[in-house]
Design a protein around this motif. Sequence first.
Motif, PDB file in Angstrom:
ATOM      1  N   SER A 137       5.414   6.006   2.481  1.00 55.22           N
ATOM      2  CA  SER A 137       5.542   5.985   0.327  1.00 55.22           C
ATOM      3  C   SER A 137       7.455   6.068   0.498  1.00 55.22           C
ATOM      4  O   SER A 137       7.461   6.957  -0.934  1.00 55.22           O
ATOM      5  N   GLY A 138       8.012   5.350   0.689  1.00 52.80           N
ATOM      6  CA  GLY A 138       9.758   4.660   0.075  1.00 52.80           C
ATOM      7  C   GLY A 138       9.000   3.567  -0.438  1.00 52.80           C
ATOM      8  O   GLY A 138       7.949   3.307  -1.750  1.00 52.80           O
ATOM      9  N   ALA A 139      10.169   2.989  -1.770  1.00 53.73           N
ATOM     10  CA  ALA A 139       9.763   2.133  -2.360  1.00 53.73           C
ATOM     11  C   ALA A 139       8.573   1.034  -2.223  1.00 53.73           C
ATOM     12  O   ALA A 139       8.360   1.014  -2.837  1.00 53.73           O
ATOM     13  N   GLY A 140       8.904   0.466  -1.461  1.00 49.91           N
ATOM     14  CA  GLY A 140       7.807  -0.740  -0.624  1.00 49.91           C
ATOM     15  C   GLY A 140       6.600  -0.322  -0.901  1.00 49.91           C
ATOM     16  O   GLY A 140       6.150  -1.169  -1.681  1.00 49.91           O
ATOM     17  N   GLY A 141       6.127   0.983  -0.125  1.00 48.79           N
ATOM     18  CA  GLY A 141       4.911   1.336  -0.146  1.00 48.79           C
ATOM     19  C   GLY A 141       4.579   1.609  -1.260  1.00 48.79           C
ATOM     20  O   GLY A 141       3.460   1.322  -2.117  1.00 48.79           O
ATOM     21  N   LEU A 142       5.251   2.587  -2.335  1.00 49.00           N
ATOM     22  CA  LEU A 142       4.685   2.736  -2.990  1.00 49.00           C
ATOM     23  C   LEU A 142       4.573   1.608  -4.092  1.00 49.00           C
ATOM     24  O   LEU A 142       3.294   1.369  -5.363  1.00 49.00           O
ATOM     25  N   ALA A 143       5.476   0.453  -4.490  1.00 54.54           N
ATOM     26  CA  ALA A 143       4.955  -0.451  -5.111  1.00 54.54           C
ATOM     27  C   ALA A 143       4.211  -1.567  -4.602  1.00 54.54           C
ATOM     28  O   ALA A 143       2.892  -1.797  -5.470  1.00 54.54           O
ATOM     29  N   THR A 144       3.516  -1.354  -3.329  1.00 52.19           N
ATOM     30  CA  THR A 144       2.382  -2.348  -3.228  1.00 52.19           C
ATOM     31  C   THR A 144       1.277  -1.645  -3.299  1.00 52.19           C
ATOM     32  O   THR A 144       0.232  -2.278  -3.508  1.00 52.19           O
ATOM     33  N   ALA A 145       0.943  -0.324  -3.219  1.00 50.57           N
ATOM     34  CA  ALA A 145       0.369   1.115  -3.543  1.00 50.57           C
ATOM     35  C   ALA A 145       0.141   0.753  -4.934  1.00 50.57           C
ATOM     36  O   ALA A 145      -1.386   0.404  -5.858  1.00 50.57           O
ATOM     37  N   ILE A 146       0.672   0.510  -6.051  1.00 43.70           N
ATOM     38  CA  ILE A 146       0.689   0.569  -7.572  1.00 43.70           C
ATOM     39  C   ILE A 146       0.002  -0.686  -8.085  1.00 43.70           C
ATOM     40  O   ILE A 146      -1.168  -1.098  -8.820  1.00 43.70           O
ATOM     41  N   THR A 147       0.855  -1.948  -7.141  1.00 49.72           N
ATOM     42  CA  THR A 147       0.598  -3.641  -7.609  1.00 49.72           C
ATOM     43  C   THR A 147      -0.925  -3.681  -7.211  1.00 49.72           C
ATOM     44  O   THR A 147      -2.773  -4.494  -7.730  1.00 49.72           O
ATOM     45  N   ALA A 148      -1.650  -3.054  -6.101  1.00 49.44           N
ATOM     46  CA  ALA A 148      -2.834  -3.265  -5.417  1.00 49.44           C
ATOM     47  C   ALA A 148      -4.051  -1.618  -6.732  1.00 49.44           C
ATOM     48  O   ALA A 148      -5.037  -2.571  -7.038  1.00 49.44           O
ATOM     49  N   ARG A 149      -3.434  -0.970  -6.929  1.00 48.41           N
ATOM     50  CA  ARG A 149      -4.511  -0.197  -7.939  1.00 48.41           C
ATOM     51  C   ARG A 149      -4.134  -0.844  -8.564  1.00 48.41           C
ATOM     52  O   ARG A 149      -5.845  -0.801  -9.419  1.00 48.41           O
ATOM     53  N   MET A 150      -3.598  -1.589  -9.266  1.00 47.92           N
ATOM     54  CA  MET A 150      -3.555  -1.632 -11.214  1.00 47.92           C
ATOM     55  C   MET A 150      -4.918  -3.460 -11.195  1.00 47.92           C
ATOM     56  O   MET A 150      -5.313  -3.777 -11.499  1.00 47.92           O
ATOM     57  N   ALA A 151      -4.934  -4.028  -9.455  1.00 39.75           N
ATOM     58  CA  ALA A 151      -5.096  -5.247  -9.527  1.00 39.75           C
ATOM     59  C   ALA A 151      -6.977  -5.024  -8.573  1.00 39.75           C
ATOM     60  O   ALA A 151      -7.768  -5.593  -9.321  1.00 39.75           O
TER      61      ALA A 151
END
Length: 577
Positions: free
Chosen positions: A25-39
Motif C-alpha cells: 500500500s505504498g504510492a506504487g500500490g495505491l496508484a495501481t489500485a486507483i487507476t484499475a478501479r477507475m477503469a
Amino acid sequence: MFNTHANDRVEYGGDHWCDVLIVGSGAGGLATAITARMAGLDVLVVEKAPVFGGTTAASGGYVWIPGNSLAAKAGVEDDIENCRRYLQAELGNAYDEALIETYLARGPQMIDFFMNEVGVPFISTKMPDYHSKQPGALDHGRSLQVEPVNARILGAELRRLRPLPRELSLFGMGISSGSDLSHFYKVGRSVRSTLRVASLLLKYGYDTVRYGRGQALVNGNALVARLASALFRLGTPLWTFSPATELILENGRVAGTIVNRNGRLVRVRTRRAVVLSSGGFAQNTERRSKIYSHPALEGEHISLTAPGNVGDGARMAESAGGYVASGIPNAGAWMPISRVPHPDGTVGAIIHSVNQGKPGVIAVLRNGQRFADESMSYHDMVARMIASPERGRPTGAFLICDHNAFSKYGLGYAKPFLSTKALIEAGYLYKAESIAALASQIGVDPDELGKTVSNYNQNAMSGKDPEFGKGTTTYGHYLGDASNPYNPNVAPLTKAPFYAVWVYAGDIGNFAGLKADQYGRVLTPEGTVVSGLYAVGNDRASIFCGRYPGGGSLIGPAMTFGFIAARHIAGAASDIP
C-alpha cells in the motif's frame, strides 16, 4: 504450509474474488489500485502491516517526472528530447529504450490523470536534478510533491495511516521539506522564521491535545493520505494486517494469492492479475547482503524502508518463475543514516541528506581523510563511501562540524536548540574542544584529521574546495545555505567545540528487483512473461539501473508503472510502446 497449486486440498477460511489484487500500500500500490478501479475493475489491496502507506508515508514524498505539465505551466522548457539527453547521460549503456521511452511518455500522463481525474493536487518544487552538469539537466521543475493536507481527509481511516518515526519529525510533528524546513534552521536568527516555527508548534500542540496526533500532513504522509482518500472514495477495500504468503498457480498462470487476514487464511482469487508492490527486500539482511556491494548484515547497514519490506514480492515471484535482476552498479538507493539511541533503550535512525552538504560540515573515513564532495546527492556520496578502498567494516564515515555550523544546522538527531548531554553520553554525538581531541574520541589518527581540516580550511576561507569541488553544483547550492558568506556549501571549521557523528551506508529502498517489462509484467530469466503477475515500486528492478537522477526517482517510477500496469490489465493501454 500451503502448496502454491490451487487444486491441492488445504484448510482455509474461504475464497475472495476480485479482478486485481495489489500486494502493498505504498504510492506504487495505491496508484495501481486507483487507476484499475477507475477503469471499472474490482480491486483489492492487501497490506501486511497494521498501517498503510509503506515507505512512502515516511518519505519526502517527491515524485520525479520529466516533462510534466506543471513545469510547462511554470514556464520551464522541458521537451521529451531534453529528458532523453539527461537520462542517456545518466544511464549510459544501461539506457533501456523500451522502459525509458515508456516512462517519459506515460509519466506526465500519470500526473495529469491523478490531478485532473482523481483530484490529487501536485505542485512543482524548486528541487533541481541531482547532476546539474549533465546535458539536459534542469535546475527545477521535474521533482513534484502534493500539497500538505489536513488529516480529516481520511476521517476514521487516519488511525491506519503509517505515522512518522520520531527521528523524522520534531516532537512527532512532520516538517514540510519545502520552505518550512528552512525556517527551522533559522530559529533564533530570524524573527519571521522564529514566529513561523512557533505557530507550527502551537498548532501541533493543540491538535495533539484535541485529536491525539498532529493534523497537518506533509511530504510522503500527505501523498499517501491523498491517494488513500481517493481509494476509499472509490469504495476499494484495503485489508491491513493481511500479508500475502503464496501465489496460487492455475494452468500456467498466476490466479491469486493466499492471504493471512488476521490469522484467517483466505484464498484471494483474481480474474485478471496480481500486482506485487510489497516494498522490496531492503529489510532482508540475507538477501541484501548477497546483492549489495558492501557489508550489509544486521549492525552493518541501516534501511529506512518499512519494517516489513523483507522481499515477499521477490519470494513469491520466484516461485512462479520470475527472478531478481541484481547485476547493477548500485543495488540500493543509498542514504547516509545514523543510528539514534533513545532513553527507553530503543534505537531509531535518521537521514543526513539535509545536513551533509551544509557549510562547515565535512565527511571523513576512518583514516581521517575526506573522500567526496559532501554537497553531492546522498546516493552519490554513499556510493563514493562504498567504493573507497579505505571504507572498512561496517561501511560508513564521520560527519564533522564546528560550533558555527552546529549552532545553525545541528548534526543529525542532535539539534542546537536541545540538550545534547544524553546523546553524548550514549555515544551518538562526539564533542571536543579541539580537532585532535575529537580525533582521539572517534578513533581517528589526530595528525591525519588535523591535516585534513587544515587543508580544507585553507581554501574554505575563500569559499573554495579544489580537492572535491564542493559548492559548485546547483543541487549542492539548493541544500546549502545561501546566507553563508563563503559559499552555500563551504565554510571553514574553526570555532570550538567540534562535533562528530558516525553515519552508516544505508538505504531508502532497493534498486535491484524483479525484472519486468514496460507494462510491469514480471519476466522469467528467458524473457518470457509470467502470466497474470505484475510488479511495481521497489518490487521491480529500477529503470534507472542504480542511478539516481533526481528527487523522487523511487516514487516517480512506482506511480508511473503502477498507472501503466493497471491500464494494461484493464485493456486500455494498447497504444503503450
